[in-house]
Enzyme design. Structure first.
Site, short mmCIF file in Angstrom:
data_model
loop_
_atom_site.label_atom_id
_atom_site.label_comp_id
_atom_site.label_asym_id
_atom_site.label_seq_id
_atom_site.Cartn_x
_atom_site.Cartn_y
_atom_site.Cartn_z
N LYS A 146 50.00 56.01 29.72
CA LYS A 146 49.14 55.59 28.61
C LYS A 146 48.18 56.73 28.32
CE LYS A 146 46.57 51.42 27.51
NZ LYS A 146 46.20 50.10 28.01
N ASP A 163 41.78 39.59 26.76
CA ASP A 163 42.74 39.73 25.66
C ASP A 163 44.09 39.15 26.08
OD1 ASP A 163 43.63 40.37 23.15
OD2 ASP A 163 44.01 42.47 23.59
N ILE A 205 56.74 54.31 23.61
CA ILE A 205 57.20 52.92 23.59
C ILE A 205 56.15 52.00 22.99
CG2 ILE A 205 58.87 53.07 25.46
CD1 ILE A 205 56.82 52.20 27.41
#
Lengths: 941, 195
Positions: free
Chosen positions: A122, A214, A97
């Site tokens: 991940k 971030d 994804i």
């Protein structure tokens, strides 16, 4: 060392017990007679006196470090390429994804532990450098300390066969916050409310010493429920690490997204929580205006970097009207460029610019301060960042709707004290005060909504509180005409409504698109008529028809939407009144509003008491007498059962002899047929079985491992051991799993994934099927509103075993389950859904692909259906060891601190071994699965 | 042979009265703990940092999962686990000492340094501790066992008492004296200066 050790030991303890003076004396005496003994004892006593381990003996932490280092030395294995179907621990990768510089993200599914659970996995790229790996490990560490509803949760982690680490995180199905806001056409206030939630998550991370570094819209996803989730702590930094090495910062610079980076990040300077404040400022600017605070030409990285460090960012109010697509951007915020600019001018300009100051120390000192100011702005209170001018503060004071002045005189006094520059006559102060009080209704509505959610269950005990709530609600609703008058009076003061404004409003109207289309068609027809093109028959008539439609549409879209005022206070008051009236309309809507719902609830609360004492009084007398009588009901051992609110006795089950009761909040009372069996349909209520007191041996042992052969089960798993005998008081437990109909009738919604109306194999799901796909706390909260509870594992196993000791209540072999359980089977195979559990017993055919209507399969000796299979049933207990103690009467396992809850009974997706009476499923609190439902219990009162 | 079945059999022997079984159990339990450490490192879950107690406990559960067991074996297992953990850690320290000597000979790349985990401060001298413990065992074996179980396996006093079949008070006293003795011994040693 001539002295024997036992003597040294004896003397050591003897000396320890002496007071210091006596000890020194005795030691001196010993030393006089034996120098070496004296010296040795003195050394031991000195060593003993040192408080805690400053010497190099291992502590738990150092032992752990050494172990970790040892473990890392184990040999590595060949590289594995990620692909669908690859297993990462107990997670099966499904589809990629996302991918990026560091690695890839996959959606994954876990089936192993019984529950089916989805997550995001991940992985880092195989060729990752040591630095990337180190950062990955850091993300895992970072996430492991963060647990917040708005931060994507770490579920699991591990290493692939080749030693590459992976993270398993909560799968967030949502859109980036900027796209979500635009799609939902959120206005400024709604955007601010959502943004404040994001601030809460960032602030939480900061309090846990984590800087995200971030922050950008792509890392803040909003779920369907409207909850934002913060993702990607990949380059987050732990504040207590003091290694602000250049290397890290350079590496970091390459990775971060320059558009949201702070000047210090761009320059490679030390980073602090202020850097996140800056990024939030940029995000807020974009959310509010739709464009970047730096000019559009600075898109390329070097120019942008310079702009970030040098240029003053554009004020949001200026951005609102800047750029080619200002109209479109304003429309996505439900307004016009002018109105948007006015909404942003002042507070919001100041807040955004303060968050984005170049010097970290001049920004908001914390995210909390930023959020506070946004909240103040929303409440109409003065914001902290703009400490200027008494006039400004006085304006806010007047506008503040939460203000409840005691008297007009006090109000006027305050206004004067605040040094307001304008002349305030007593009369205007009076009317202003009325306005302020009226607008506090908005806050009261909020409070009432929150209170209504707490007034459960509907019982005579809650009836007075419900009545008081209704009285308060009616007072507010009765003021609606006043608010309408106020709005009309206010609008009389509005700035003139010009043709331009009318044209703009027309564009904002819900039917604006229809009007546009009609006008285009009309133009085309006229052109054809003029040029004699195409089929002209009846064209005149059609043009006339269209013209009439257009007149109608013009009238409809002529409604004035935007109102503007000379005085800012009027403008604000107008917005508040419009919102208040809309809220009131929703609150008081006939049949569907909260008032109507609470009225019904209050009536039920009173009615339920009356049902027990009046309508069903005779049935209850008979039931109590029958249950008390050992001759008629031997299993209850003379139990005295008082009438239970909300329940109606249905008489005993013809097979089990146990009494059953209908739960009145969940549907119609079912009836017994000629054979004494209950007729269940999609409208009928929950049926609760009164289970007698007793004890249950929870769990089982592998063959040969226990002194009691009865406890043996070849499928025994470690978490089912050791066998634990638990004694239970009488309780009610639902005869069936709760159905979709029952849940829907009570909550107004059906959370199920296998929803009524869907077709699966030969069957169509209907409202008699079990409700599923609710998280544990949703199940818990809903049952509480009904005065019900989730059963404890002990209560569940007692009921499921029904006195048996065999692996299944049906017998020692899985074949005995025939006609008794809906599990993974040939029916699912035929339908092309090879559930993971099917391979164990492919010949079995229960006829259903997914869940079946409750009660389709045989009942157990207590008259309970589907304890084995169909859907897992959430239990109240945390997933904990049987060695822990249990609560008296309920058998609840006393343990707090885990994140998993238990579910029992297996499901249509699992093999027979998962539907054993002892088998324990477990899933994290928030898990929602198409295989987990609920079998409610109730305390005997 | 699969170390797990080996452990099970040896535990059974021990229960049956074979006192030498403990020594023979060691290599198998050692392997078990090493595996478990690797597995836990790979997992390192949010609620789960590598702790000696957890490690020993998990190693035991793992063993229990794979074999038919009696829960009383746990005490026996723990008795060996302390010793095994001691070997795991001391072996590792020796390997590291050897590596360090080798590493000084050539320059280590910057990457390797950055990837390296922070070294625990102050560093425990496992080798010296091991030697001191050996000498304590010669004087008083039980006290050395208490230290082993407490330091290396992270086991609480109450459980140590069950494992060694003595009272909890005895464990407290043993611990106090052994701690003082080791500290005194290591200090003398440190002054002498081992690597």
């Amino acid at each position: 060392m001539t002295t024997p050790w036992p003597r040294i030991e004896a003397l050591f303890f003897e000396l320890l017990e002496l007071p210091p003076d006596a000890r020194a004396e005795r030691l001196a005496a010993l030393r006089a007679s034996d120098t070496e003994l004296g010296r040795e004892l003195a050394a031991l006593l000195a060593a003993d006196a040192v408080p805690e381990d400053p010497f190099a003996l291992p502590s738990a932490a150092t032992t752990a470090e050494a172990l970790a280092a040892t473990a890392r030395e184990l040999p590595a294995q060949p590289v594995l390429e990620p692909r669908a179907g690859l297993a990462a621990g107990s997670w099966l990768l499904e589809e990629q994804i996302g991918t990026g510089g560091m690695g890839s993200v996959w959606s994954a599914r876990r089936i192993e532990s019984g529950f089916e659970q989805r997550a995001a996995v991940k992985l880092v790229h195989a060729e990752s450098s040591a630095r990337v790996l180190a950062r990955f490990v850091q993300e895992r560490r970072t996430l492991s300390r963060l647990e917040h509803p708005c931060i994507a949760r770490l579920i699991d982690g591990g290493a692939l066969g080749d030693g590459r680490p992976y993270l398993v995180m909560e799968l967030v199905l949502g859109a980036p916050i900027d796209r979500w806001c635009d799609a939902a056409r959120l206005g400024v206030r709604e955007r601010l409310a959502l943004f404040i939630e994001v601030c809460g998550a960032v602030e939480y991370a900061h309090r846990n010493l984590v800087v995200h570094r971030d922050l950008k819209p792509a890392n803040v996803l909003v779920e369907g429920s409207g909850r934002p989730k913060l993702l990607d702590f990949g380059i987050a930094k732990l504040l207590e690490d003091d290694d602000t090495l250049q290397v890290r910062t350079q590496e970091h610079e390459r990775l971060l997204t320059p558009r949201y980076a702070s000047p210090e990040q761009v320059r490679g300077e030390p980073i602090s929580t202020a850097s996140d404040v800056y990024s939030l400022g940029v995000m807020l600017h974009e959310l509010l205006t739709g464009i970047s605070p730096y000019p559009a030409e600075t898109v390329r990285a070097p120019e942008l970097a310079r702009a970030i460090c040098e240029r003053t960012p554009t004020r949001p109010s200026a951005s609102a009207t800047a750029g080619a697509n200002a109209d479109e951007r304003a429309r996505r915020r439900g307004t016009t460029p002018g109105a948007l600019a006015r909404a942003l001018r002042g507070d919001l300009d100041s807040i955004v610019l303060a968050a984005m100051r170049k010097e970290p120390e001049r920004r908001y000192a914390s995210v909390e301060r930023l959020a506070d100011d946004l909240r103040r702005h929303l409440d109409g209170r003065p914001v902290a960042v703009k400490g200027d001018g008494l006039g400004y503060r006085a304006r806010k004071l007047v506008a503040r709707h939460r203000l409840a002045f005691g008297t007009a005189a006090v109000a006027a006094g305050l206004l004067v004290a605040a040094g307001i520059a304008i002349a305030v006559s007593a009369r205007t102060a009076q009317s202003r005060l009325a306005d302020v009080q009226r607008l506090s209704d908005l806050r009261q509505l909020e409070d009432l909504r929150a209170a209504a959610d707490r007034l459960w269950p509907a019982r005579p005990t809650t009836a007075p509180a419900l009545q008081a709530w209704l009285d308060a609600a009616r007072v507010i609703c009765a003021r609606r005409p006043e608010h309408e008058d106020a709005l009309a009076r206010l609008r009389a003061r509005a700035l003139p409504y010009g043709a331009e404004a009318a044209e703009r409003d027309r564009g904002l109207h819900a039917r604006a698109g229809e009007l546009d289309a009609a006008q285009t068609r009309l133009a085309s027809m006229r052109w054809r008529l003029e040029h004699g093109r195409g089929d002209l028959r009846g064209l005149d008539e059609r043009i006339a028809q269209l013209e009439r439609e257009i007149v109608e549409l013009e009238r409809a879209t002529a409604e004035r939407i935007t109102w503007d005022f000379a005085a800012p206070a009027d403008r604000w008051e107008h917005a508040e009144l419009v919102q208040l009236l809309a809220e009131l309309a929703r609150f008081d809507a006939a049949g569907t509003g909260l008032v109507a719902e609470v009225e019904a609830r209050a009536a039920r609360a009173v009615g339920i008491g009356r049902l027990a004492t009046e309508t069903h009084a005779e049935a209850w007398r008979a039931a109590s007498a029958a249950i008390r009588d050992p001759a008629r009901s031997p299993r209850y051992a003379g139990l005295e059962l008082a009438p239970q609110l909300g329940l109606v006795p249905l008489g005993p089950d013809p097979d089990s002899g146990l009494w059953e009761f209908a739960e009145l909040n969940t549907g119609r009372v079912p009836e017994r047929g000629a054979d004494g069996r209950l007729a269940i349909d999609s409208e009928t209520a929950l049926v609760l079985v009164l289970l007698p007191a007793g004890s249950v041996r929870m769990g089982c042992s592998p063959p040969g491992a226990s002194s009691s052969p009865e406890d043996e089960d070849p499928f025994a798993r470690p978490d089912e051991q050791p066998v634990d005998e638990v004694v239970l008081a009488p309780y009610f437990l639902s005869k069936y799993e709760m159905t979709q109909g029952q849940w829907l009738r009570f909550t107004g919604a059906n959370p199920s994934a296998m929803l009524a109306g869907q077709r699966h194999g030969p069957h169509t799901v209907d409202l008699r099927h079990p409700v599923e796909h609710m998280a544990w706390d949703e199940a818990d909260a809903t049952l509480q509103k009904l005065g019900l509870v989730l059963p404890t594992e002990a209560q569940w196993e007692y009921a499921a075993r029904a006195g048996t000791r065999t692996p299944w209540w049906t017998g020692p072999d899985r074949d005995s389950l025939a006609d008794a359980a809906n599990i993974a089977d040939a029916a699912a195979m035929r339908a092309g859904v090879p559930w993971p559990g099917v391979h164990d017993w492919p010949e079995y055919d229960d006829g259903h692909v997914v869940h079946a209507p409750v009660g389709t399969y045989r009942a157990n000796p207590l008259g309970l259906h589907d304890t084995a299979g169909n859907v897992w049933e959430w239990c109240r207990d945390e997933y904990a060891l049987y060695a822990l103690p249990t609560e008296a009467e309920s058998g609840l396992r006393l343990w707090k601190g885990g994140r998993e809850r238990c579910g029992r009974g297996g499901s249509y997706l699992e093999a027979a071994s998962s539907s054993r009476s002892a088998h324990r499923g477990h899933a994290v609190l928030g898990a929602r699965e198409a295989t987990i439902g609920v079998r409610p219990a109730r305390v005997v009162e | 042979m699969d170390p797990r079945t080996d452990v099970t059999r040896l535990l059974a022997d021990w229960r049956a009265g074979d006192r030498t079984a403990a020594e023979r159990l060691l290599p198998a339990v050692y392997e078990q703990l090493r595996r478990e450490a690797a597995r836990q490192m790979a997992r390192e879950r949010a609620d789960h940092t590598l702790q000696p107690t957890g490690l020993v406990h998990e190693a035991w559960l793992d063993l229990a999962r794979e074999s038919r067991h009696d829960w009383n074996d746990r005490a026996h297992f723990l008795a060996v686990a302390g010793l095994a953990m001691r070997r795991v850690l001391v072996d590792h320290a020796q390997r590291r000492a050897a590596l360090k000597r080798g590493a000084n000979a050539r320059k280590v790349g910057l990457d390797a340094l950055e990837a390296a985990e922070p070294v625990p401060e102050p560093e425990t001298d496992w080798i010296a501790l091991d030697a001191a413990l050996e000498r304590l065992a010669a004087l008083d074996p039980r006290k050395a066992r208490v230290v082993e179980l407490r330091f290396f396996a992270g086991i609480e006093h109450a459980e140590i008492a069950r494992v060694l079949e003595v009272s909890e008070r005895t464990v407290e006293r043993d611990w106090r004296l052994a701690r003082a003795w080791l500290r005194a011994a290591l200090e003398t040693e440190g002054a002498g200066g081992t690597q």
